[in-house]
Motif scaffolding. Structure first.
Motif, PDB file in Angstrom:
ATOM      1  N   GLY A 127       1.528 -95.309 -20.860  1.00 19.99           N
ATOM      2  CA  GLY A 127       1.965 -96.616 -20.385  1.00 19.99           C
ATOM      3  C   GLY A 127       0.874 -97.467 -19.757  1.00 19.99           C
ATOM      4  O   GLY A 127       1.164 -98.519 -19.176  1.00 19.99           O
ATOM      5  N   GLU A 128      -0.390 -97.041 -19.847  1.00 21.07           N
ATOM      6  CA  GLU A 128      -1.488 -97.823 -19.275  1.00 21.07           C
ATOM      7  C   GLU A 128      -1.833 -99.022 -20.156  1.00 21.07           C
ATOM      8  O   GLU A 128      -2.371-100.013 -19.671  1.00 21.07           O
ATOM      9  CB  GLU A 128      -2.730 -96.941 -19.102  1.00 21.07           C
ATOM     10  N   PHE A 129      -1.548 -98.909 -21.460  1.00 17.21           N
ATOM     11  CA  PHE A 129      -1.821 -99.986 -22.408  1.00 17.21           C
ATOM     12  C   PHE A 129      -0.537-100.339 -23.142  1.00 17.21           C
ATOM     13  O   PHE A 129       0.274 -99.464 -23.448  1.00 17.21           O
ATOM     14  CB  PHE A 129      -2.844 -99.545 -23.486  1.00 17.21           C
ATOM     15  N   SER A 130      -0.364-101.626 -23.451  1.00 17.81           N
ATOM     16  CA  SER A 130       0.733-102.014 -24.338  1.00 17.81           C
ATOM     17  C   SER A 130       0.290-101.708 -25.761  1.00 17.81           C
ATOM     18  O   SER A 130      -0.880-101.429 -26.020  1.00 17.81           O
ATOM     19  CB  SER A 130       1.041-103.497 -24.189  1.00 17.81           C
ATOM     20  N   GLU A 131       1.220-101.801 -26.697  1.00 19.76           N
ATOM     21  CA  GLU A 131       0.892-101.526 -28.096  1.00 19.76           C
ATOM     22  C   GLU A 131      -0.160-102.518 -28.602  1.00 19.76           C
ATOM     23  O   GLU A 131      -1.082-102.143 -29.325  1.00 19.76           O
ATOM     24  CB  GLU A 131       2.167-101.627 -28.938  1.00 19.76           C
ATOM     25  N   ASP A 132      -0.023-103.790 -28.213  1.00 15.57           N
ATOM     26  CA  ASP A 132      -0.987-104.813 -28.642  1.00 15.57           C
ATOM     27  C   ASP A 132      -2.378-104.545 -28.056  1.00 15.57           C
ATOM     28  O   ASP A 132      -3.385-104.664 -28.752  1.00 15.57           O
ATOM     29  CB  ASP A 132      -0.517-106.211 -28.226  1.00 15.57           C
ATOM     30  N   GLN A 133      -2.419-104.202 -26.762  1.00 20.84           N
ATOM     31  CA  GLN A 133      -3.714-103.904 -26.132  1.00 20.84           C
ATOM     32  C   GLN A 133      -4.379-102.716 -26.822  1.00 20.84           C
ATOM     33  O   GLN A 133      -5.577-102.727 -27.077  1.00 20.84           O
ATOM     34  CB  GLN A 133      -3.523-103.585 -24.646  1.00 20.84           C
ATOM     35  N   SER A 134      -3.583-101.705 -27.120  1.00 18.79           N
ATOM     36  CA  SER A 134      -4.095-100.514 -27.781  1.00 18.79           C
ATOM     37  C   SER A 134      -4.674-100.885 -29.146  1.00 18.79           C
ATOM     38  O   SER A 134      -5.777-100.452 -29.508  1.00 18.79           O
ATOM     39  CB  SER A 134      -2.978 -99.485 -27.945  1.00 18.79           C
ATOM     40  N   GLU A 161      -2.024 -95.298 -24.124  1.00 17.98           N
ATOM     41  CA  GLU A 161      -0.861 -96.077 -24.574  1.00 17.98           C
ATOM     42  C   GLU A 161       0.415 -95.276 -24.336  1.00 17.98           C
ATOM     43  O   GLU A 161       1.410 -95.809 -23.855  1.00 17.98           O
ATOM     44  CB  GLU A 161      -1.013 -96.423 -26.062  1.00 17.98           C
ATOM     45  N   LYS A 162       0.391 -93.976 -24.648  1.00 17.04           N
ATOM     46  CA  LYS A 162       1.562 -93.118 -24.437  1.00 17.04           C
ATOM     47  C   LYS A 162       1.925 -93.041 -22.962  1.00 17.04           C
ATOM     48  O   LYS A 162       3.100 -92.958 -22.600  1.00 17.04           O
ATOM     49  CB  LYS A 162       1.296 -91.707 -24.967  1.00 17.04           C
TER      50      LYS A 162
END
Length: 182
Positions: free
Chosen positions: A143-150, A140-141
């Motif tokens: 940028g591979e995942f959005s906050e929602d995906q994480s 997530e940090k």
């Protein structure tokens, strides 16, 4: 870490705990009781089941027939020195172990031991969860995942953990019932 990898790791942890449960006495003879015994054989610690055939001719006896008769004394010594509290009977070719029925006090001790193994299994599962969540937070940090995906991935990991802890609890309940059955 993919969901399959996570589940495989958690399944291995549950299976490891199950193997530990199998080494706890239940009052019936079971060759798995001797799984943790190692024998000094030609200078190396060797698992007992690599040195002999283990059988249970009846519910109160474990029979050990070594592949090499010269290892008989070492096997007998290893069993006598183990924490299982068995007294091996050696007739020169075969070792027999009489498994005495468990006292109520001993059954309770074995239930506590099973609970300890289950708790160790839960800790291992939680460690797997922690590693997986740390990996997701790192992604997530980056940028591979959005906050929602994480957040969704972390929830999925938590649900997987709960499923495997429920499995572990069921195995523990089964083992305790087995130990307490007279």
């Amino acid at each position: 870490m993919s969901k399959q990898d996570l589940e495989a790791n958690m399944q291995k942890s549950v299976e490891s705990t199950q193997r530990m449960f199998n080494t706890i006495r239940t009052g019936r003879a079971n060759s798995a009781l001797l799984d943790r015994i190692s024998v000094e054989y030609y200078g190396a610690d060797t698992p007992l089941k690599s040195l002999a055939t283990l059988t249970t001719p009846d519910s109160q006896t474990i029979q050990i027939q070594p592949f090499d008769i010269s290892s008989l004394a070492g096997i007998e010594k290893a069993i006598a020195m183990s924490e299982l509290g068995f007294t091996p009977n050696n007739d020169g070719k075969i070792i027999r172990i009489n498994v005495p029925p468990l006292t109520e006090e001993r059954r309770k001790e074995f239930c506590k031991l099973a609970s300890k193994y289950a708790e160790e299994g839960k800790v291992a599962l939680r460690n797997i969860r922690r590693d997986a969540i740390d990996k997701i937070k790192k992604q997530e940090k980056e940028g591979e995942f959005s906050e929602d995906q994480s957040h969704d991935e972390q929830e999925s990991i938590q649900k997987t953990l709960e499923k495997f802890i429920a499995q572990l609890e069921k195995h523990l309940a089964d083992k305790e019932a087995d130990i307490l059955k007279v």
